[in-house]
Design a protein around this motif. Structure first.
Motif, PDB file in Angstrom:
ATOM      1  N   UNK A  92       0.803  -1.223   0.000  1.00  0.00           N
ATOM      2  CA  UNK A  92       0.000   0.000   0.000  1.00  0.00           C
ATOM      3  C   UNK A  92       0.834   1.271   0.000  1.00  0.00           C
ATOM      4  N   UNK A  93       2.135   1.162   0.280  1.00  0.00           N
ATOM      5  CA  UNK A  93       2.999   2.338   0.239  1.00  0.00           C
ATOM      6  C   UNK A  93       3.554   2.615  -1.155  1.00  0.00           C
ATOM      7  N   UNK A  94       3.196   1.783  -2.124  1.00  0.00           N
ATOM      8  CA  UNK A  94       3.601   2.021  -3.516  1.00  0.00           C
ATOM      9  C   UNK A  94       2.505   2.827  -4.201  1.00  0.00           C
ATOM     10  N   UNK A  95       2.900   3.925  -4.827  1.00  0.00           N
ATOM     11  CA  UNK A  95       1.958   4.769  -5.559  1.00  0.00           C
ATOM     12  C   UNK A  95       1.857   4.260  -6.993  1.00  0.00           C
ATOM     13  N   UNK A  96       0.660   3.878  -7.410  1.00  0.00           N
ATOM     14  CA  UNK A  96       0.435   3.421  -8.782  1.00  0.00           C
ATOM     15  C   UNK A  96      -0.174   4.567  -9.579  1.00  0.00           C
ATOM     16  N   UNK A  97       0.479   4.907 -10.676  1.00  0.00           N
ATOM     17  CA  UNK A  97       0.010   6.009 -11.520  1.00  0.00           C
ATOM     18  C   UNK A  97      -0.489   5.438 -12.838  1.00  0.00           C
ATOM     19  N   UNK A  98      -1.775   5.608 -13.082  1.00  0.00           N
ATOM     20  CA  UNK A  98      -2.387   5.173 -14.334  1.00  0.00           C
ATOM     21  C   UNK A  98      -2.386   6.357 -15.306  1.00  0.00           C
ATOM     22  N   UNK A  99      -1.573   6.239 -16.333  1.00  0.00           N
ATOM     23  CA  UNK A  99      -1.509   7.291 -17.348  1.00  0.00           C
ATOM     24  C   UNK A  99      -2.509   6.930 -18.449  1.00  0.00           C
ATOM     25  N   UNK A 100      -3.644   7.627 -18.465  1.00  0.00           N
ATOM     26  CA  UNK A 100      -4.739   7.300 -19.373  1.00  0.00           C
ATOM     27  C   UNK A 100      -4.986   8.422 -20.376  1.00  0.00           C
ATOM     28  N   UNK A 101      -3.907   8.889 -20.998  1.00  0.00           N
ATOM     29  CA  UNK A 101      -3.998   9.998 -21.955  1.00  0.00           C
ATOM     30  C   UNK A 101      -4.913   9.674 -23.132  1.00  0.00           C
ATOM     31  N   UNK A 119     -12.855  -5.220 -22.289  1.00  0.00           N
ATOM     32  CA  UNK A 119     -12.063  -5.737 -21.177  1.00  0.00           C
ATOM     33  C   UNK A 119     -11.248  -4.685 -20.463  1.00  0.00           C
ATOM     34  N   UNK A 120     -11.307  -3.440 -20.957  1.00  0.00           N
ATOM     35  CA  UNK A 120     -10.522  -2.350 -20.365  1.00  0.00           C
ATOM     36  C   UNK A 120     -11.121  -1.917 -19.031  1.00  0.00           C
ATOM     37  N   UNK A 121     -10.248  -1.538 -18.118  1.00  0.00           N
ATOM     38  CA  UNK A 121     -10.678  -0.987 -16.837  1.00  0.00           C
ATOM     39  C   UNK A 121      -9.824   0.222 -16.482  1.00  0.00           C
ATOM     40  N   UNK A 122     -10.457   1.326 -16.162  1.00  0.00           N
ATOM     41  CA  UNK A 122      -9.732   2.525 -15.753  1.00  0.00           C
ATOM     42  C   UNK A 122      -9.204   2.371 -14.340  1.00  0.00           C
ATOM     43  N   UNK A 123      -8.107   3.064 -14.072  1.00  0.00           N
ATOM     44  CA  UNK A 123      -7.552   3.083 -12.724  1.00  0.00           C
ATOM     45  C   UNK A 123      -8.455   3.773 -11.717  1.00  0.00           C
ATOM     46  N   UNK A 124      -9.473   4.492 -12.200  1.00  0.00           N
ATOM     47  CA  UNK A 124     -10.391   5.171 -11.290  1.00  0.00           C
ATOM     48  C   UNK A 124     -11.092   4.191 -10.359  1.00  0.00           C
ATOM     49  N   UNK A 125     -11.298   2.960 -10.829  1.00  0.00           N
ATOM     50  CA  UNK A 125     -11.968   1.979  -9.978  1.00  0.00           C
ATOM     51  C   UNK A 125     -11.162   1.716  -8.711  1.00  0.00           C
ATOM     52  N   UNK A 126      -9.835   1.720  -8.833  1.00  0.00           N
ATOM     53  CA  UNK A 126      -9.001   1.449  -7.660  1.00  0.00           C
ATOM     54  C   UNK A 126      -8.971   2.638  -6.713  1.00  0.00           C
ATOM     55  N   UNK A 127      -9.128   3.832  -7.266  1.00  0.00           N
ATOM     56  CA  UNK A 127      -9.254   5.011  -6.411  1.00  0.00           C
ATOM     57  C   UNK A 127     -10.539   4.909  -5.588  1.00  0.00           C
ATOM     58  N   UNK A 128     -11.615   4.473  -6.230  1.00  0.00           N
ATOM     59  CA  UNK A 128     -12.890   4.313  -5.535  1.00  0.00           C
ATOM     60  C   UNK A 128     -12.805   3.250  -4.437  1.00  0.00           C
ATOM     61  N   UNK A 129     -11.891   2.298  -4.624  1.00  0.00           N
ATOM     62  CA  UNK A 129     -11.761   1.199  -3.656  1.00  0.00           C
ATOM     63  C   UNK A 129     -10.697   1.465  -2.592  1.00  0.00           C
ATOM     64  N   UNK A 130     -10.173   2.680  -2.551  1.00  0.00           N
ATOM     65  CA  UNK A 130      -9.287   3.063  -1.460  1.00  0.00           C
ATOM     66  C   UNK A 130      -7.810   2.846  -1.687  1.00  0.00           C
ATOM     67  N   UNK A 131      -7.401   2.510  -2.920  1.00  0.00           N
ATOM     68  CA  UNK A 131      -5.980   2.346  -3.206  1.00  0.00           C
ATOM     69  C   UNK A 131      -5.306   3.714  -3.352  1.00  0.00           C
ATOM     70  N   UNK A 132      -3.993   3.738  -3.138  1.00  0.00           N
ATOM     71  CA  UNK A 132      -3.217   4.959  -3.361  1.00  0.00           C
ATOM     72  C   UNK A 132      -2.801   5.021  -4.834  1.00  0.00           C
ATOM     73  N   UNK A 133      -3.639   5.634  -5.628  1.00  0.00           N
ATOM     74  CA  UNK A 133      -3.382   5.727  -7.063  1.00  0.00           C
ATOM     75  C   UNK A 133      -3.619   7.157  -7.529  1.00  0.00           C
TER      76      UNK A 133
END
Length: 367
Positions: free
Chosen positions: A188-197, A206-220
């Motif tokens: 959880x101390x690793x910051x995941x950056x989803x670059x979705x330009x 089958x695509x999933x945006x990183x926004x879902x992980x933000x909604x689930x409480x991840x540090x992204x």
């Protein structure tokens, strides 16, 4: 005095590889004396900006003597409405490039490692090296981010992992299932950056945006831009979505007035123009299908794309192909800078631009 820079500049400066942008139209005009030039190198929207954005730019001219809103209030308000979250979840930058710099300045120290796929957007390496961080590029598999290999590369020093989705320069995406396996159990101390330009161009179910992980409480952090489908590359404006705590930390290193007044007004207007967005997607879809057919007919291999560009194997030295196309007034991007010496990357254009690219490419290949 000779040697001043070598003695006094930060050592990290000498490890940097300057970003190589697509060749500007004006430069080709000066060098080759050509006038009818098509730029298909930098993944810009061939339709240009939204009519509403252009109108907003015209209307703001009288206010150019006034400093812009440093907080980008109205743009954040519009984004908050679009995504259904609070305004303090947004960071706005002078293009996504500046946000990458601000994030790196906030979180990366000399002992930290940053992981990303290779090849991918070169700024991940560039920004990390500026701060003295350690880069850990992980080779792509079948032109796609190998998330399991990236996860295996994690150490106690890993601070940031970039997931460029769709990936530049290959146009591929990682799927929901791949992301789930990757995120599961990640420190959880690793910051995941989803670059979705290129997010707006994706049609893979089958695509999933990183926004879902933000909604689930991840540090992204999820990065988006107005430079691609919104057609505002010349104004330099992008945004990131994250937790209020992460955004507040990044804002501590942000310069005041980092996003100009014109860009803010144009971005707000662009978000309101769904018709232009839909038309841009459709032009891209039609152009992609046309280029696929033509490249197959020629017998060239290409990477199926979820973005607004195609990475294709010419079978020849990419510099030779690039130069041949350039002489015919068509600007593309060479693949050697990404480690693929026979590939080029071409932006999907209008019908007329795509037709011209194919006819020019045929002439070059016939030699």
């Amino acid at each position: 005095m000779a040697g001043f820079v070598e003695r006094n500049a930060r050592k990290e400066v000498f490890s940097l590889k300057p970003y190589v942008p697509g060749k500007p139209i004006e430069e080709v005009e000066r060098e080759l004396g050509l006038k009818d030039i098509v730029k298909m190198a930098s993944n810009e929207n061939p339709l240009g900006p939204s009519p509403r954005a252009k109108e907003a730019v015209i209307n703001v001219v009288e206010d150019l003597n006034i400093y812009p809103d440093s907080n980008c209030f109205y743009l954040k308000k519009k984004l908050a409405e679009k995504f259904g979250c609070s305004q303090d979840c947004f960071m706005i930058g002078n293009g996504s490039d500046e946000l990458l710099r601000l994030i790196t300045e906030t979180f990366v120290q000399p002992s930290d490692e940053v992981i990303y796929g290779d090849p991918s957007f070169s700024e991940y390496e560039f920004m990390t090296r500026i701060m003295g961080g350690m880069v850990k590029p992980v080779p792509l598999q079948d032109f796609t981010y190998d998330l399991q290999a990236m996860k295996a590369a994690v150490t106690e020093n890993t601070k940031i992992i970039y997931v460029c989705n769709p990936n530049n320069p290959t146009g591929t995406v990682v799927t929901r299932q791949q992301l789930e396996r990757f995120m599961d159990g990640l420190d959880e101390d690793i910051l995941v950056i989803f670059d979705e330009a290129y997010y707006e161009y994706v049609d893979d179910p089958g695509f999933q945006s990183g926004l879902e992980y933000l909604d689930r409480g991840y540090n992204v952090i999820v990065l988006r831009t107005f430079s691609k489908i919104y057609g505002l590359a010349g104004l330099r404006i992008g945004y990131g979505i994250s937790t209020p705590e992460i955004v507040a930390a990044v804002n501590r290193v942000r310069e005041p007035f980092n996003v100009n007044l014109v860009a803010q007004k144009a971005a707000v207007a662009a978000l309101e123009d769904e018709e232009h967005l839909t038309r841009s997607r459709e032009i891209n879809r039609q152009g992609k299908e046309y280029l696929y057919r033509e490249l197959q007919a020629i017998g060239l291999r290409y990477v199926p794309t979820q973005a607004n560009f195609i990475f294709l194997d010419t079978g020849l030295d990419c510099r030779r192909v690039f130069q041949g196309l350039l002489m015919q007034g068509v600007i593309t991007r060479t693949g050697d800078i990404f480690g693929y010496p026979t590939y080029i990357r071409v932006t999907i254009g209008t019908d007329e631009q795509n037709l011209r690219f194919i006819s020019s490419l045929k002439r070059v290949l016939e030699g």
